[in-house]
Design a protein around this motif. Structure first.
Motif, PDB file in Angstrom:
ATOM      1  N   LEU A   7      47.167  59.601  26.598  1.00 21.47           N
ATOM      2  CA  LEU A   7      47.271  59.241  28.006  1.00 21.47           C
ATOM      3  C   LEU A   7      48.141  58.003  28.124  1.00 21.47           C
ATOM      4  N   LEU A   8      48.982  57.967  29.115  1.00 20.37           N
ATOM      5  CA  LEU A   8      49.741  56.767  29.450  1.00 20.37           C
ATOM      6  C   LEU A   8      49.233  56.333  30.811  1.00 20.37           C
ATOM      7  N   ILE A   9      48.480  55.257  30.828  1.00 19.31           N
ATOM      8  CA  ILE A   9      47.771  54.824  32.030  1.00 19.31           C
ATOM      9  C   ILE A   9      48.266  53.448  32.444  1.00 19.31           C
ATOM     10  N   GLU A  10      48.556  53.310  33.721  1.00 20.59           N
ATOM     11  CA  GLU A  10      48.896  52.000  34.264  1.00 20.59           C
ATOM     12  C   GLU A  10      47.641  51.423  34.911  1.00 20.59           C
ATOM     13  N   VAL A  11      47.233  50.274  34.444  1.00 19.96           N
ATOM     14  CA  VAL A  11      46.087  49.585  35.030  1.00 19.96           C
ATOM     15  C   VAL A  11      46.656  48.513  35.956  1.00 19.96           C
ATOM     16  N   PRO A  12      46.537  48.723  37.262  1.00 21.01           N
ATOM     17  CA  PRO A  12      47.107  47.743  38.188  1.00 21.01           C
ATOM     18  C   PRO A  12      46.339  46.433  38.135  1.00 21.01           C
ATOM     19  N   PRO A  13      47.007  45.351  38.471  1.00 24.88           N
ATOM     20  CA  PRO A  13      46.285  44.077  38.501  1.00 24.88           C
ATOM     21  C   PRO A  13      45.207  44.118  39.581  1.00 24.88           C
ATOM     22  N   LYS A  14      44.103  43.473  39.303  1.00 25.98           N
ATOM     23  CA  LYS A  14      42.997  43.452  40.266  1.00 25.98           C
ATOM     24  C   LYS A  14      43.441  42.671  41.495  1.00 25.98           C
ATOM     25  N   CYS A  15      43.280  43.297  42.644  1.00 31.32           N
ATOM     26  CA  CYS A  15      43.711  42.634  43.869  1.00 31.32           C
ATOM     27  C   CYS A  15      42.627  41.664  44.336  1.00 31.32           C
ATOM     28  N   ASP A  16      43.066  40.624  45.028  1.00 30.15           N
ATOM     29  CA  ASP A  16      42.138  39.615  45.522  1.00 30.15           C
ATOM     30  C   ASP A  16      41.399  40.088  46.766  1.00 30.15           C
ATOM     31  N   GLN A  17      41.988  41.058  47.470  1.00 29.39           N
ATOM     32  CA  GLN A  17      41.357  41.545  48.691  1.00 29.39           C
ATOM     33  C   GLN A  17      40.242  42.521  48.338  1.00 29.39           C
ATOM     34  N   LEU A  18      39.175  42.459  49.094  1.00 26.65           N
ATOM     35  CA  LEU A  18      38.039  43.348  48.890  1.00 26.65           C
ATOM     36  C   LEU A  18      38.409  44.743  49.370  1.00 26.65           C
ATOM     37  N   LEU A  19      38.183  45.721  48.547  1.00 28.77           N
ATOM     38  CA  LEU A  19      38.429  47.113  48.893  1.00 28.77           C
ATOM     39  C   LEU A  19      37.382  47.549  49.916  1.00 28.77           C
ATOM     40  N   SER A  20      37.822  48.191  50.987  1.00 27.68           N
ATOM     41  CA  SER A  20      36.877  48.652  52.007  1.00 27.68           C
ATOM     42  C   SER A  20      35.977  49.745  51.440  1.00 27.68           C
ATOM     43  N   ASP A  21      34.867  49.989  52.110  1.00 33.76           N
ATOM     44  CA  ASP A  21      33.970  51.055  51.678  1.00 33.76           C
ATOM     45  C   ASP A  21      34.696  52.398  51.698  1.00 33.76           C
ATOM     46  N   GLU A  22      35.492  52.647  52.740  1.00 36.02           N
ATOM     47  CA  GLU A  22      36.230  53.914  52.835  1.00 36.02           C
ATOM     48  C   GLU A  22      37.244  54.034  51.702  1.00 36.02           C
ATOM     49  N   GLY A  23      37.928  52.942  51.388  1.00 31.71           N
ATOM     50  CA  GLY A  23      38.880  52.954  50.275  1.00 31.71           C
ATOM     51  C   GLY A  23      38.186  53.241  48.957  1.00 31.71           C
ATOM     52  N   LEU A  24      37.018  52.648  48.774  1.00 27.54           N
ATOM     53  CA  LEU A  24      36.236  52.889  47.565  1.00 27.54           C
ATOM     54  C   LEU A  24      35.812  54.353  47.479  1.00 27.54           C
ATOM     55  N   LEU A  25      35.330  54.883  48.586  1.00 28.61           N
ATOM     56  CA  LEU A  25      34.872  56.276  48.602  1.00 28.61           C
ATOM     57  C   LEU A  25      36.024  57.254  48.394  1.00 28.61           C
ATOM     58  N   GLU A  26      37.190  56.953  48.940  1.00 25.14           N
ATOM     59  CA  GLU A  26      38.362  57.809  48.718  1.00 25.14           C
ATOM     60  C   GLU A  26      38.702  57.891  47.235  1.00 25.14           C
ATOM     61  N   ARG A  27      38.608  56.781  46.560  1.00 24.68           N
ATOM     62  CA  ARG A  27      38.902  56.769  45.124  1.00 24.68           C
ATOM     63  C   ARG A  27      37.812  57.493  44.329  1.00 24.68           C
ATOM     64  N   LEU A  28      36.572  57.362  44.771  1.00 25.34           N
ATOM     65  CA  LEU A  28      35.482  58.059  44.081  1.00 25.34           C
ATOM     66  C   LEU A  28      35.615  59.571  44.204  1.00 25.34           C
ATOM     67  N   GLU A  29      36.179  60.041  45.320  1.00 31.14           N
ATOM     68  CA  GLU A  29      36.353  61.486  45.527  1.00 31.14           C
ATOM     69  C   GLU A  29      37.272  62.103  44.474  1.00 31.14           C
ATOM     70  N   LEU A  30      38.110  61.293  43.859  1.00 32.54           N
ATOM     71  CA  LEU A  30      39.021  61.799  42.835  1.00 32.54           C
ATOM     72  C   LEU A  30      38.308  62.083  41.520  1.00 32.54           C
ATOM     73  N   LEU A  31      37.155  61.470  41.315  1.00 30.83           N
ATOM     74  CA  LEU A  31      36.461  61.574  40.038  1.00 30.83           C
ATOM     75  C   LEU A  31      35.098  62.252  40.126  1.00 30.83           C
ATOM     76  N   TYR A  32      34.448  62.143  41.275  1.00 31.88           N
ATOM     77  CA  TYR A  32      33.079  62.641  41.410  1.00 31.88           C
ATOM     78  C   TYR A  32      33.000  63.802  42.396  1.00 31.88           C
ATOM     79  N   SER A  33      31.914  64.537  42.318  1.00 36.06           N
ATOM     80  CA  SER A  33      31.686  65.666  43.226  1.00 36.06           C
ATOM     81  C   SER A  33      31.447  65.160  44.647  1.00 36.06           C
ATOM     82  N   ALA A  34      31.618  66.072  45.600  1.00 38.42           N
ATOM     83  CA  ALA A  34      31.381  65.730  47.005  1.00 38.42           C
ATOM     84  C   ALA A  34      29.932  65.304  47.223  1.00 38.42           C
ATOM     85  N   ASP A  35      29.005  65.932  46.514  1.00 40.60           N
ATOM     86  CA  ASP A  35      27.589  65.567  46.640  1.00 40.60           C
ATOM     87  C   ASP A  35      27.345  64.137  46.184  1.00 40.60           C
TER      88      ASP A  35
END
Length: 124
Positions: A7-35
């Protein structure tokens, strides 16, 4: 070889701004089931409106449980290997681990080194 992956993975630098709940959930949808994402959504909604210190702390803990994985290669690889192993074992009606050892990582800078590594992976 069929017994490993690259795998060639880019790990972005951690941003100082807090990720919104919706932004967090959007990213979780890429890895976890809808349930699973729905369960996390309900937890966050219930705890976000809590007026107690315990509720607010629990809200932050739920967010941190998932958010810290976004900038931690070790946690990402652990989750990826576990989820792939579960899928593979279920598909092939087997049990047990698929990987014998911990993953190996190599830091690759941008530019020529990244292109060389990408070509190596492509040829494998």
């Amino acid at each position: 070889m069929w017994n490993h992956i690259h795998l060639l993975i880019e790990v972005p630098p951690k941003c100082d701004q807090l990720l919104s709940d919706e932004g967090l959930l959007e990213r979780l949808e890429l890895l976890y089931s809808a349930d699973h994402v729905g369960m996390v959504r309900m937890q966050l909604e219930d705890l976000m409106n809590s007026t107690t210190e315990v509720g607010q702390k629990a809200y932050q803990e739920v967010r941190e449980t998932y958010a810290r994985r976004m900038w931690d290669l070790g946690l990402f690889m652990k989750t990826l290997k576990q989820r792939f192993s579960s899928w593979y074992n279920k598909k092939h009606q087997r049990k047990g681990t698929l990987w014998e050892a911990r993953y190996k990582s190599v830091l690759v800078e941008n530019g020529h080194a990244a292109r060389t590594m990408a070509a190596y992976i492509d040829l494998n």
